[in-house]
Design an enzyme around this catalytic site. Structure first.
Site, mmCIF file in Angstrom:
data_model
loop_
_atom_site.group_PDB
_atom_site.id
_atom_site.type_symbol
_atom_site.label_atom_id
_atom_site.label_comp_id
_atom_site.label_asym_id
_atom_site.label_seq_id
_atom_site.Cartn_x
_atom_site.Cartn_y
_atom_site.Cartn_z
ATOM 1 C CD1 TRP A 54 -13.161 10.345 -14.245
ATOM 2 C CD2 TRP A 54 -12.050 11.272 -12.328
ATOM 3 N NE1 TRP A 54 -12.319 10.749 -14.975
ATOM 4 C CE2 TRP A 54 -11.171 11.289 -13.881
ATOM 5 C CE3 TRP A 54 -11.548 12.023 -11.917
ATOM 6 C CZ2 TRP A 54 -10.314 11.785 -13.722
ATOM 7 C CZ3 TRP A 54 -10.348 12.155 -11.983
ATOM 8 C CH2 TRP A 54 -9.302 12.403 -13.422
ATOM 9 C CD1 TRP A 73 -10.829 10.454 -6.979
ATOM 10 C CD2 TRP A 73 -13.534 9.587 -7.276
ATOM 11 N NE1 TRP A 73 -11.965 10.122 -5.233
ATOM 12 C CE2 TRP A 73 -13.514 10.345 -6.024
ATOM 13 C CE3 TRP A 73 -13.924 8.924 -7.633
ATOM 14 C CZ2 TRP A 73 -14.851 9.737 -4.721
ATOM 15 C CZ3 TRP A 73 -15.332 9.484 -8.076
ATOM 16 C CH2 TRP A 73 -15.730 9.363 -6.453
ATOM 17 C CG ASN A 128 -8.623 1.629 0.256
ATOM 18 O OD1 ASN A 128 -8.667 3.241 -0.047
ATOM 19 N ND2 ASN A 128 -8.611 0.635 -0.035
ATOM 20 C CD GLU A 167 -2.618 -1.583 -0.581
ATOM 21 O OE1 GLU A 167 -2.901 -0.351 -0.563
ATOM 22 O OE2 GLU A 167 -2.638 -2.713 -0.219
ATOM 23 C CD1 TRP A 221 -18.140 12.043 -17.891
ATOM 24 C CD2 TRP A 221 -18.934 10.567 -16.999
ATOM 25 N NE1 TRP A 221 -16.615 11.284 -17.818
ATOM 26 C CE2 TRP A 221 -17.357 10.650 -16.352
ATOM 27 C CE3 TRP A 221 -18.753 9.744 -15.329
ATOM 28 C CZ2 TRP A 221 -16.513 9.598 -16.529
ATOM 29 C CZ3 TRP A 221 -18.362 8.713 -15.614
ATOM 30 C CH2 TRP A 221 -16.991 8.533 -15.360
HETATM 31 P P1 FAD Z 1 -3.244 2.172 4.709
HETATM 32 O O1 FAD Z 1 -3.847 0.872 5.014
HETATM 33 O O2 FAD Z 1 -2.342 2.190 6.088
HETATM 34 O O3 FAD Z 1 -2.455 2.158 4.352
HETATM 35 C C1 FAD Z 1 -1.101 3.142 4.364
HETATM 36 C C2 FAD Z 1 -0.336 4.239 3.661
HETATM 37 O O4 FAD Z 1 -0.469 3.254 2.399
HETATM 38 C C3 FAD Z 1 -2.192 5.410 3.731
HETATM 39 O O5 FAD Z 1 -1.452 5.867 5.260
HETATM 40 C C4 FAD Z 1 -1.329 5.332 2.379
HETATM 41 O O6 FAD Z 1 -0.461 7.031 2.501
HETATM 42 C C5 FAD Z 1 -0.716 4.958 1.416
HETATM 43 N N1 FAD Z 1 -2.022 3.924 0.792
HETATM 44 C C6 FAD Z 1 -2.877 3.312 1.365
HETATM 45 N N2 FAD Z 1 -3.636 2.478 -0.046
HETATM 46 C C7 FAD Z 1 -3.386 3.441 -0.739
HETATM 47 C C8 FAD Z 1 -3.909 3.174 -2.365
HETATM 48 N N3 FAD Z 1 -5.573 3.058 -2.498
HETATM 49 N N4 FAD Z 1 -3.303 5.027 -2.683
HETATM 50 C C9 FAD Z 1 -2.695 5.222 -2.146
HETATM 51 N N5 FAD Z 1 -2.071 5.324 -1.123
HETATM 52 C C10 FAD Z 1 -2.544 4.139 -0.518
HETATM 53 N N6 FAD Z 1 -4.935 7.847 -0.229
HETATM 54 C C11 FAD Z 1 -4.600 9.594 0.657
HETATM 55 O O7 FAD Z 1 -3.914 9.513 0.741
HETATM 56 N N7 FAD Z 1 -4.965 10.633 0.195
HETATM 57 C C12 FAD Z 1 -6.238 10.544 -0.849
HETATM 58 O O8 FAD Z 1 -6.317 11.601 -1.239
HETATM 59 C C13 FAD Z 1 -6.978 9.326 -1.781
HETATM 60 N N8 FAD Z 1 -7.918 9.842 -1.764
HETATM 61 C C14 FAD Z 1 -8.241 8.393 -2.586
HETATM 62 C C15 FAD Z 1 -9.775 8.427 -3.180
HETATM 63 C C16 FAD Z 1 -9.695 7.096 -3.827
HETATM 64 C C17 FAD Z 1 -11.673 7.529 -4.762
HETATM 65 C C18 FAD Z 1 -9.767 5.909 -2.680
HETATM 66 C C19 FAD Z 1 -10.250 4.651 -3.600
HETATM 67 C C20 FAD Z 1 -8.697 5.754 -2.425
HETATM 68 C C21 FAD Z 1 -8.680 7.135 -2.025
HETATM 69 N N9 FAD Z 1 -7.083 6.872 -0.906
HETATM 70 C C22 FAD Z 1 -6.274 8.260 -1.008
HETATM 71 C C23 FAD Z 1 -6.002 6.007 -0.546
HETATM 72 C C24 FAD Z 1 -6.911 5.095 0.833
HETATM 73 O O9 FAD Z 1 -8.272 4.849 0.579
HETATM 74 C C25 FAD Z 1 -5.589 5.900 1.757
HETATM 75 O O10 FAD Z 1 -4.760 6.298 1.276
HETATM 76 C C26 FAD Z 1 -6.259 5.024 2.621
HETATM 77 O O11 FAD Z 1 -7.386 4.771 3.387
HETATM 78 C C27 FAD Z 1 -5.993 5.754 4.026
HETATM 79 O O12 FAD Z 1 -5.943 4.832 5.201
HETATM 80 P P2 FAD Z 1 -5.246 4.591 6.345
HETATM 81 O O13 FAD Z 1 -3.766 5.219 6.330
HETATM 82 O O14 FAD Z 1 -5.184 3.205 7.264
HETATM 83 O O15 FAD Z 1 -4.517 3.166 5.215
#
Ligand code: FAD
Length: 481
Positions: A363, A386, A345, A279, A310
């Protein structure tokens, strides 16, 4: 040690920490006085900060200012166009050098480059460091030298190229410079609390010390089960480090290394660690992609989506934003976002899919709502994800894979803990009907105090009809579903 005894400006941006901060560490190690500076330049970089981001920034600057004060160098706050402010502070302090950690989003990257060139023309030395990513964008390339557009080979190459981390402890004793004017954070009005829409945000989670504690807690308690719990929004099974990583309160290197150390000391297995490190890999992938494909932030990565039909539907968009779609899993997510500034997420994927597929709303509308309401709003991760959900991105989920918000709910929120927390008007419904209240027999709904259309909305679209319409729209682009 440099021969130049003049002070050094350390220009803080999204590196709001003392530990693992190369720009700060280099400045401190030079033996010169250090002037830590934060500039609020709301006109810069093309996109104003969202409301939730401003809330986080205000709290994070408070924490940073306190830490810097303890270390001996007060944080100087100034507002205005960055280059003009830098010149002002350089003149006031007699500094001839500016150290900064780079930002890699295209507009910010270009702005930083322009400022550095302009200052260098006047014999001001500008040094940039990488403090926000495991690898500098552009350094992970395919065999033919181009950027990766698919995650798995990118991740493999990233892991292969990772060097040994450089330990940079937080400086405890910084030679500051007295008498430099600072503005008051409160005067910036980043968040004025009227109305207090951020009352449910967690101020204790902000800042470098809080991020370090969160990482420790996650590794000790949750990392082992991350692979199984990360999809269950009712369980606090993820790290919640996203805002800290975005604002640079913790470095990705530190997160990566401490997780790797947990394998070495036997706290978790390599497989358990990898589920989480991937991640962090997605975060890198998003940042590298945006740096190399600047239009990712507002244009379809796959141009065939430019002709997608859209819909413009402000009522449906409003129902989605307020968590009033009649689909409990979607509504729970949107309310969690509004109340806490964060969303799980799995639920981000469900609500995003609902907007672009069930409602067929562009989106970019969803991306922009997230930009304003997420405390971790991040240009690269937000637009990349997105587009991933919309099917228009790099290595994206195919458009024709349409999440069913009911089965996503029964699968990932089986005991209904998440929906009951955020949609309390449904909490007395039995699990069996919780994710599709309109299917519950009338007497079951009556017993649970649920009146569709009164206490909770009827679904704003029918899942099967919306799915067929989405697939037809996709086919109109000349695709086979
Ligand atoms: P954990 O599951 O603990 O993951 C650890 C770290 O990995 C996160 O803190 C983050 O930095 C990174 N990470 C995890 N999943 C992703 C992913 N899919 N893409 C990129 N990095 C990831 N994340 C953001 O940080 N900023 C956003 O603006 C953002 N917008 C999102 C929009 C959509 C539509 C979706 C589906 C996901 C988005 N995410 C975004 C990714 C992800 O949802 C979040 O990073 C995550 O939920 C953060 O929670 P956590 O720190 O507990 O993640």
């Amino acid at each position: 040690m440099s021969d130049d005894p003049s002070p050094i400006l350390v220009w803080f941006r999204r590196d709001l920490r003392l530990r693992d901060n190369p720009a700060l560490r280099e400045a401190v190690d030079s033996g010169c006085s250090v002037v830590p500076l934060y500039i609020l330049d709301e006109t810069a970089d093309g996109r104003p900060l969202g409301g939730a981001s401003k809330w986080w920034l205000e709290n994070s600057l408070k924490a940073l200012a306190e830490d810097l004060k303890q270390a001996g160098a007060p944080l100087i706050l100034r507002r205005g166009p960055a280059e003009a402010v830098l010149r002002e502070v350089l003149k006031e302090t007699g500094a001839r050098r500016v150290f900064m950690n780079r930002r890699f989003e295209p507009a910010a990257f270009d702005a930083d480059k322009d400022i550095a060139h302009a200052l260098e023309d006047d014999d001001i030395e500008c040094r940039g460091f990488n403090a926000s990513l495991l690898a500098r964008p552009g350094s992970i390339t395919t065999q033919s030298g181009g950027p990766y557009k698919v995650f798995t080979p990118f991740y493999r190459a990233l892991v292969e190229q990772l060097g040994d981390p450089i330990e940079r402890p937080a400086p405890r004793d910084i030679r500051g410079l007295n008498g430099v004017d600072t503005e008051a954070l409160a005067d910036w009005g980043l968040y004025d609390g009227r109305p207090d829409w951020a009352a449910g945000f967690d101020a204790d989670a902000v800042g470098e010390a809080a991020a370090a504690l969160r990482l420790r807690h996650f590794i000790d308690k949750d990392l082992k089960d991350y692979g199984t719990c990360r999809d269950r929004p009712g369980v606090a099974g993820t790290s919640r480090l996203s805002p800290a990583l975005h604002w640079g309160e913790i470095s990705p290197w530190r997160v990566w290394t401490e997780v790797a150390n947990a394998v070495t000391d036997g706290t978790v297995t390599a497989k358990q660690a990898d589920a989480f490190q991937r991640e962090i890999g997605w975060r890198e992938f998003s940042a590298h992609l945006l740096h190399q494909f600047p239009t990712l932030q507002d244009r379809n990565f796959q141009p065939k989506f430019d002709d997608f039909p859209w819909r413009s539907d402000t009522r449906a968009l409003g129902a989605w934003q307020k968590g009033q779609t009649g689909y409990p899993m979607v509504d729970a997510g949107m309310r969690e976002l509004w109340t806490t500034g964060w969303m799980h997420n799995r639920v981000r994927m469900v609500v995003a899919s609902f907007l672009v597929k069930h409602l067929r709303i562009d989106w970019r509308e969803g991306e922009s709502w997230f930009w304003d309401t997420l405390i971790d709003a991040d240009l690269a991760s937000n637009s990349q994800n997105w587009q991933w959900v919309a099917g228009s991105g790099a290595d994206a989920a195919p458009y024709f894979r349409i999440f069913n918000p009911v089965s996503q709910g029964t699968k990932f929120d089986t005991d209904g803990e998440y929906v009951r927390r955020w949609v309390p008007e449904l909490k007395r419904l039995p699990d069996r009907w919780l994710h599709s209240p309109w299917e519950a027999p009338a007497e079951v709904r009556a017993d649970a105090g649920v009146q569709l259309g009164k206490t909770y909305p009827r679904p704003i679209v029918d899942h099967a009809e919306a799915r067929d319409a989405a697939l037809a729209a996709f086919k109109s682009l000349g695709n086979e579903a």
